[in-house]
Design a protein around this motif. Structure first.
Motif, short mmCIF file in Angstrom:
data_model
loop_
_atom_site.label_atom_id
_atom_site.label_comp_id
_atom_site.label_asym_id
_atom_site.label_seq_id
_atom_site.Cartn_x
_atom_site.Cartn_y
_atom_site.Cartn_z
N GLY A 44 -26.72 10.74 27.02
CA GLY A 44 -25.67 9.75 26.75
C GLY A 44 -24.31 10.35 26.97
O GLY A 44 -24.17 11.34 27.69
N ASN A 45 -23.29 9.75 26.36
CA ASN A 45 -21.93 10.26 26.48
C ASN A 45 -21.35 10.69 25.14
O ASN A 45 -20.22 11.13 25.07
CB ASN A 45 -21.01 9.19 27.09
N THR A 46 -22.14 10.58 24.08
CA THR A 46 -21.69 10.95 22.74
C THR A 46 -22.74 11.86 22.13
O THR A 46 -23.93 11.60 22.26
CB THR A 46 -21.55 9.69 21.85
N THR A 55 -17.85 10.09 33.64
CA THR A 55 -19.24 9.99 34.10
C THR A 55 -20.08 9.29 33.04
O THR A 55 -19.67 9.15 31.89
CB THR A 55 -19.86 11.37 34.39
N VAL A 56 -21.26 8.84 33.44
CA VAL A 56 -22.22 8.23 32.53
C VAL A 56 -23.58 8.91 32.73
O VAL A 56 -23.82 9.52 33.77
CB VAL A 56 -22.36 6.70 32.76
N CYS A 57 -24.43 8.80 31.74
CA CYS A 57 -25.77 9.37 31.82
C CYS A 57 -26.70 8.33 32.45
O CYS A 57 -27.00 7.31 31.85
CB CYS A 57 -26.26 9.77 30.43
N CYS A 58 -27.14 8.59 33.66
CA CYS A 58 -27.97 7.66 34.41
C CYS A 58 -29.39 8.23 34.53
O CYS A 58 -29.57 9.39 34.89
CB CYS A 58 -27.36 7.44 35.79
N ALA A 59 -30.39 7.41 34.21
CA ALA A 59 -31.77 7.86 34.22
C ALA A 59 -32.62 7.01 35.17
O ALA A 59 -32.33 5.84 35.39
CB ALA A 59 -32.37 7.78 32.81
N LEU A 104 -31.62 3.28 34.29
CA LEU A 104 -31.10 3.01 32.95
C LEU A 104 -29.83 3.81 32.70
O LEU A 104 -29.67 4.91 33.21
CB LEU A 104 -32.12 3.44 31.89
N ARG A 105 -28.97 3.28 31.86
CA ARG A 105 -27.82 4.04 31.37
C ARG A 105 -28.19 4.53 29.97
O ARG A 105 -28.29 3.74 29.04
CB ARG A 105 -26.57 3.19 31.33
N LEU A 106 -28.43 5.83 29.83
CA LEU A 106 -28.82 6.37 28.54
C LEU A 106 -27.63 6.44 27.60
O LEU A 106 -26.48 6.58 28.04
CB LEU A 106 -29.44 7.76 28.70
N CYS A 107 -27.93 6.35 26.31
CA CYS A 107 -26.88 6.37 25.31
C CYS A 107 -27.34 7.15 24.09
O CYS A 107 -28.53 7.24 23.81
CB CYS A 107 -26.50 4.94 24.91
#
Length: 144
Positions: A44-46, A55-59, A104-107
């Motif tokens: 994620g980003n946090t 940037t973002v976490c992309c899976a 997916l965008r992981l969080c």
């Protein structure tokens, strides 16, 4: 950083990858991910295993059967990217013969989804400690 759920995170040694086992739902630090694990560069980003600013976490997740909400995952990888063209799972889990691949965008917190076009909820499915941004809480087993 490497670690899921309530067990906390561990700092991997320089050069090691955080490798995720999608069958056992575990992560471990390894020099090279084994044939039963996949690299998880972010969650994620946090939090502990986050992507940097901009940037973002992309899976990428591959499903090979099961029922909606508790599909069988054969592969899950993630990396920090500037964009993530999400394609979320629907009512189908695919099959061994005809696997389905999703982006997916992981969080790791609801704040990670605040600017996400697919939804503002950060949720997990089937009590697997991987969370991603969704618009609908149906079939989820927990949200942050």
């Amino acid at each position: 950083m490497c670690g899921l759920g309530d067990n906390g995170a561990t700092q991997c040694a320089a050069g090691d990858s955080c490798c995720y086992n999608s069958t056992a739902f575990t992560e471990s630090c390894e020099a090279t991910c084994s044939s039963t694990t996949e690299p998880m560069d972010c969650m994620g980003n946090t939090g502990d295993n986050e992507c940097g600013s901009g940037t973002v976490c992309c899976a990428t997740m591959v499903l090979v059967g099961g029922i909606a909400g508790s599909c069988t995952v054969s592969s899950l990888t993630s990396s920090c990217q500037t964009t993530c063209a999400e394609e979320l799972p629907g009512a189908s889990c695919g099959s061994t013969k005809d696997p389905l691949t999703f982006t997916l965008r992981l969080c790791s917190a609801a704040a990670d989804c605040a600017d996400d076009s697919t939804g503002s909820y950060c949720c997990e499915y089937n009590d697997v400690p991987i969370y991603w941004c969704v618009a609908n809480k149906d079939l989820t087993t927990g949200c942050k």
